[in-house]
Design a protein around this motif. Structure first.
Motif, short mmCIF file in Angstrom:
data_model
loop_
_atom_site.label_atom_id
_atom_site.label_comp_id
_atom_site.label_asym_id
_atom_site.label_seq_id
_atom_site.Cartn_x
_atom_site.Cartn_y
_atom_site.Cartn_z
N TYR A 193 49.95 72.31 67.34
CA TYR A 193 51.33 72.10 66.90
C TYR A 193 51.52 70.67 66.37
CZ TYR A 193 56.46 72.22 67.18
OH TYR A 193 57.81 72.18 66.90
N ALA A 194 50.96 69.70 67.08
CA ALA A 194 51.11 68.30 66.68
C ALA A 194 50.42 68.01 65.36
CB ALA A 194 50.55 67.38 67.78
N GLY A 195 49.29 68.68 65.11
CA GLY A 195 48.58 68.46 63.86
C GLY A 195 49.45 68.74 62.65
N TRP A 196 50.26 69.80 62.74
CA TRP A 196 51.15 70.15 61.61
C TRP A 196 52.18 69.06 61.40
CZ3 TRP A 196 56.20 70.72 60.43
CH2 TRP A 196 56.51 71.41 59.24
N TRP A 197 52.80 68.56 62.48
CA TRP A 197 53.84 67.54 62.37
C TRP A 197 53.27 66.21 61.88
CZ3 TRP A 197 58.90 67.82 62.12
CH2 TRP A 197 59.53 68.98 62.57
N ILE A 198 52.08 65.86 62.33
CA ILE A 198 51.44 64.62 61.86
C ILE A 198 51.21 64.69 60.36
CG2 ILE A 198 49.28 63.32 61.93
CD1 ILE A 198 49.14 64.02 64.95
N ARG A 199 50.65 65.79 59.90
CA ARG A 199 50.37 65.95 58.47
C ARG A 199 51.66 65.97 57.65
NH1 ARG A 199 47.36 69.66 59.23
NH2 ARG A 199 48.71 71.46 58.88
N ALA A 200 52.69 66.69 58.14
CA ALA A 200 53.96 66.78 57.42
C ALA A 200 54.64 65.41 57.31
CB ALA A 200 54.89 67.77 58.11
N SER A 201 54.59 64.64 58.40
CA SER A 201 55.20 63.32 58.39
C SER A 201 54.52 62.40 57.38
CB SER A 201 55.13 62.71 59.79
OG SER A 201 55.76 61.45 59.83
N MET A 202 53.20 62.44 57.32
CA MET A 202 52.47 61.62 56.36
C MET A 202 52.73 62.06 54.93
SD MET A 202 48.76 60.84 58.02
CE MET A 202 48.59 60.33 59.73
N GLN A 203 52.78 63.35 54.70
CA GLN A 203 53.02 63.86 53.35
C GLN A 203 54.40 63.44 52.85
OE1 GLN A 203 52.27 68.07 53.78
NE2 GLN A 203 50.14 67.87 53.13
N ASP A 204 55.40 63.53 53.71
CA ASP A 204 56.74 63.10 53.32
C ASP A 204 56.76 61.60 53.00
OD1 ASP A 204 57.78 65.62 53.61
OD2 ASP A 204 58.57 65.28 55.62
N TYR A 205 56.04 60.81 53.79
CA TYR A 205 55.97 59.37 53.55
C TYR A 205 55.30 59.08 52.21
CZ TYR A 205 54.39 54.53 54.01
OH TYR A 205 54.12 53.21 53.77
N ILE A 206 54.22 59.78 51.92
CA ILE A 206 53.51 59.58 50.65
C ILE A 206 54.41 59.94 49.48
CG2 ILE A 206 51.58 60.40 49.24
CD1 ILE A 206 50.03 60.77 51.91
N LEU A 207 55.10 61.06 49.57
CA LEU A 207 56.00 61.47 48.48
C LEU A 207 57.12 60.46 48.27
CD1 LEU A 207 56.29 65.31 49.10
CD2 LEU A 207 55.27 64.19 47.12
N ARG A 208 57.61 59.85 49.34
CA ARG A 208 58.69 58.88 49.23
C ARG A 208 58.22 57.56 48.63
NH1 ARG A 208 59.69 60.20 54.63
NH2 ARG A 208 59.04 58.09 55.22
N ASN A 209 56.96 57.22 48.82
CA ASN A 209 56.49 55.89 48.47
C ASN A 209 55.44 55.85 47.36
OD1 ASN A 209 57.67 53.88 50.67
ND2 ASN A 209 57.14 55.80 51.70
N TRP A 210 54.98 57.00 46.91
CA TRP A 210 53.95 57.01 45.88
C TRP A 210 54.47 56.44 44.57
CZ3 TRP A 210 53.03 59.51 41.13
CH2 TRP A 210 51.70 59.50 40.70
#
Length: 283
Positions: free
Chosen positions: A97-114
């Motif tokens: 379960y945590a793996g999904w949230w870790i990946r989702a949090s990073m992806q959102d951060y990348i999209l916001r800052n790319w």
């Protein structure tokens, strides 16, 4: 004391990778203590044991040009969010379960800052962003026409062809600084070549003269109206809160239809007067 960012990052990674792994029983026990009793010591031990997942996921995403330390921090945020939302009664391990949230949090951060410009706003855009290299390979290496290849790629990733076209075009070039130098001697910046689309002094002066001329013409035209006609026109067209025909009729003790007739008659006079002024100006 000055903190060495590289050393801090290395220490964070070492600490995460050296944390002991949890057995299924330990994981369940710690999660129960956290969910049932809000035991922060249990939460701390649980998150420390899973920080290696945040580190390994961050390493996979470092190709997007963002600091590894920031990605790990976003992974830690996702890990805490997973702990907050996890239901221990479900037959799912916390690490999954945590793996999904870790990946989702990073992806959102990348999209916001790319990019300083928002990359995409739909879930389909997110899917395309993180699978862009594979989508491009499918299109470029295909033996079929580009559009046929785009349709196949859209079906493969369950997105629309238009979304693929939009994102491949949007991601085809990175942001460029307007202060970037275009010559070796450093005399010309990119922004120096952007044309100024504001009105020039001549256009501004002409606009001011036109406005003054129109105001003068309208003033002369209004003087040709009767008091009642002028009142109706002013309250219908030249006040912030324009009055309705019914309201004017009540004030003037006239029917709504009669007010409309007077307005039409007054507008005819105004148009004739303004046309005459324009003719004289042309001469």
């Amino acid at each position: 004391m000055v903190i060495d960012n590289d050393e801090y990052l290395k220490a964070t990674i070492r600490q995460a990778m050296s944390a002991p792994l949890l057995s299924i029983e330990e994981e369940r026990s710690l999660m129960r203590r956290w969910v049932d009793d809000q035991d922060e010591r249990a939460l701390g031990k649980l998150t420390r044991a899973h920080m290696r997942m945040a580190v390994s996921t961050a390493i996979k995403f470092r190709g997007y040009g963002l600091p590894l330390a920031d990605l790990i921090q976003e992974g830690a945020i996702g890990l805490l969010e997973a702990a907050k939302r996890f239901d221990p009664d479900r037959e799912v391990r916390f690490c999954t379960y945590a793996g999904w949230w870790i990946r989702a949090s990073m992806q959102d951060y990348i999209l916001r800052n790319w990019s300083i410009v928002r990359v995409g706003s739909k879930s389909a855009h997110k899917t395309i962003f993180f699978n862009l290299s594979r989508i491009r390979s499918m299109i470029e290496d295909a033996d079929t026409a580009p559009r046929t290849a785009r349709i196949k790629a859209a079906e493969r990733f369950n997105v629309s062809e238009s979304d693929i076209e939009f994102m491949t075009s949007r991601l085809g070039r990175r942001d460029q600084s307007l202060n970037a130098m275009l010559t070796d001697d450093g005399d010309i910046e990119r922004q120096d070549l952007i044309p100024d689309e504001r009105e020039g002094p001549d256009s501004l002066a002409e606009g001011t003269l036109d406005q003054a001329r129109r105001k003068s013409w309208i003033g002369k035209a209004l003087k040709t109206l009767s008091n009642r006609e002028r009142m109706i026109i002013e309250h219908r067209f030249f006040t912030e809160e324009k009055m309705t025909l019914s309201r004017l009729g009540d004030d003037l003790s006239l029917s709504k239809e009669r007010v409309r007739q007077i307005e039409k008659q007054a507008m005819g006079k105004l148009k004739a007067c303004l046309a005459a002024e324009a003719s004289e100006e042309a001469i």
